[in-house]
Design an enzyme around this catalytic site. Structure first.
Site, PDB file in Angstrom:
ATOM      1  N   HIS A 157      -0.816  -2.007   9.528  1.00 32.81           N
ATOM      2  CA  HIS A 157      -0.794  -1.739   8.071  1.00 32.81           C
ATOM      3  C   HIS A 157       0.015  -0.468   7.758  1.00 32.81           C
ATOM      4  CE1 HIS A 157      -3.084  -2.466   4.073  1.00 32.81           C
ATOM      5  NE2 HIS A 157      -1.927  -1.873   3.841  1.00 32.81           N
ATOM      6  N   ARG A 192      -1.494  -8.658   2.139  1.00 31.93           N
ATOM      7  CA  ARG A 192      -2.903  -8.595   2.503  1.00 31.93           C
ATOM      8  C   ARG A 192      -3.193  -9.754   3.445  1.00 31.93           C
ATOM      9  NH1 ARG A 192      -2.532  -4.136   0.925  1.00 31.93           N
ATOM     10  NH2 ARG A 192      -3.718  -3.075  -0.710  1.00 31.93           N
TER      11      ARG A 192
END
Ligand code: NDP
Ligand code: OXD
Length: 307
Positions: free
Chosen positions: A270, A222
């Site tokens: 991502h 993250r």
């Protein structure tokens, strides 16, 4: 049994895969007009209105491994078990990504890319795999898979996690002192930690400085684990050699963000590990069936730890 399904992306594919994996259930796409109370919610980035509407849920199953966004949702019911995805077909992709970064560093690919752009022919000396010790931060499903793949390839690997453990062939570290010791001896650090109150901003200027001169950082977990400004300063000064980033504090990464064009950053949107529909739904179906039989399941989030 009724299941309410919401995914911010690929909703049709998820619905087909879940219906196929759990034919005994009725799978409903969530909408504000849905007029049933479901037994289970299967979700990725759901709107708050879903939890406000669904009052009889027995469990909430996440389509992803990281549940930080769900836990940050004030509408998430406090008394309903939250279940995370455990591998679900993602771990082999994390192995690939970790190996790609380690091999890129080993073979100095960022250096040669820069030299190509400058039109320079500048071969560098041989480096062997044992010269590139790797730190994997996180010894969960993803961290262990990446660490074992790197080890099997011949890289010396150390792993850092919250609680002590014994992992065959892998040096293991805990605590702040353990993190420092591991980073100081690693040429590459790979973040595979969940985002929690304890890990937010973990890789700040002070801790990034524990990495040796010219080392590289990989963030596959993250964005908020890393202090962006501290990372940019370390790359600008040459203290760190390169960063491989798949995740960002703000996604999609805003246009004009310095990461887009920084010569020492390689980034992906991502996609380090995408959730395969069939494998993930097979896991969810298995967990729901176990819950229906009153059996224990893995992946139940400990809300006090945040993962
Ligand atoms: P797990 O829950 O299986 O593992 C988490 C690991 O982090 C555990 O080893 C845990 O320690 C460790 N940890 C947690 N908090 C701390 C802390 N404060 N200090 C040190 N170690 C800590 O998670 P996964 O391996 O399945 O996934 C990790 C993360 O990867 C996810 O949360 C998600 O954010 C990210 N992810 C990213 C994807 C992508 O495409 N970019 C895809 C999938 C996941 P302990 O073992 O002691 O409990
Ligand atoms: C996840 C992710 O957490 O894809 O599963 O980021």
């Amino acid at each position: 049994m009724d299941i309410v399904l919401y995914s911010a992306k690929d909703l049709q594919e998820w619905r087909q895969a879940l219906a196929a994996a759990l034919p005994e259930a009725r799978v409903h796409r969530w909408s504000e007009a849905l007029d049933i109370q479901a037994d289970y919610a299967v979700v990725w980035k759901p709107p708050a209105a879903l939890f406000a509407q669904q009052r009889g849920l027995r469990a909430i199953l996440s389509l992803g491994a990281g549940v930080n966004a769900l836990l940050a949702d004030p509408a998430l019911p406090a008394d309903v078990p939250l279940v995370r995805m455990e591998d679900g077909g993602m771990a082999p992709q994390m192995e690939e990504y970790a190996l790609y970064c380690a091999l890129s560093e080993l073979r100095r690919l960022p250096h040669y890319a820069a030299e190509q752009r400058a039109g320079r022919w500048s071969p560098r000396p041989l480096r062997s795999r044992s010269d590139l010790p790797v730190a994997v931060l996180g010894a969960g499903v993803m961290g262990r898979a990446a660490a074992r793949a790197l080890r099997a390839f011949g890289f010396p690997v150390g792993v850092w996690s919250r609680s002590p453990k014994t992992l065959e062939g892998l040096a293991h570290f805990t605590g702040e002192a353990g993190l420092r010791e591991l980073l100081e001896r690693s040429r590459l650090a790979i973040a595979l930690l969940p985002l929690t109150a304890d890990t937010t901003g973990l890789l700040d200027a002070r801790r990034l400085a524990w990495l040796p001169e010219g080392a590289a950082l990989v963030n596959l977990a993250r964005g908020e684990l890393v202090d962006d400004e501290a990372l940019l300063a370390a790359l600008d000064s040459g203290r760190l050699g390169h960063a491989y980033l798949d995740v960002f504090a703000s996604e999609p990464l805003p246009a004009g963000h310095r990461f887009w064009s920084h010569p020492s950053i390689s980034l992906t949107p991502h996609v380090a590990a995408l959730t395969p529909f069939d494998a993930a739904c097979a896991q969810i179906a298995d967990k729901i069936r176990r819950l229906e039989r009153g059996e224990a399941i893995g992946g139940v989030v400990d809300r006090s730890r945040g993962y």
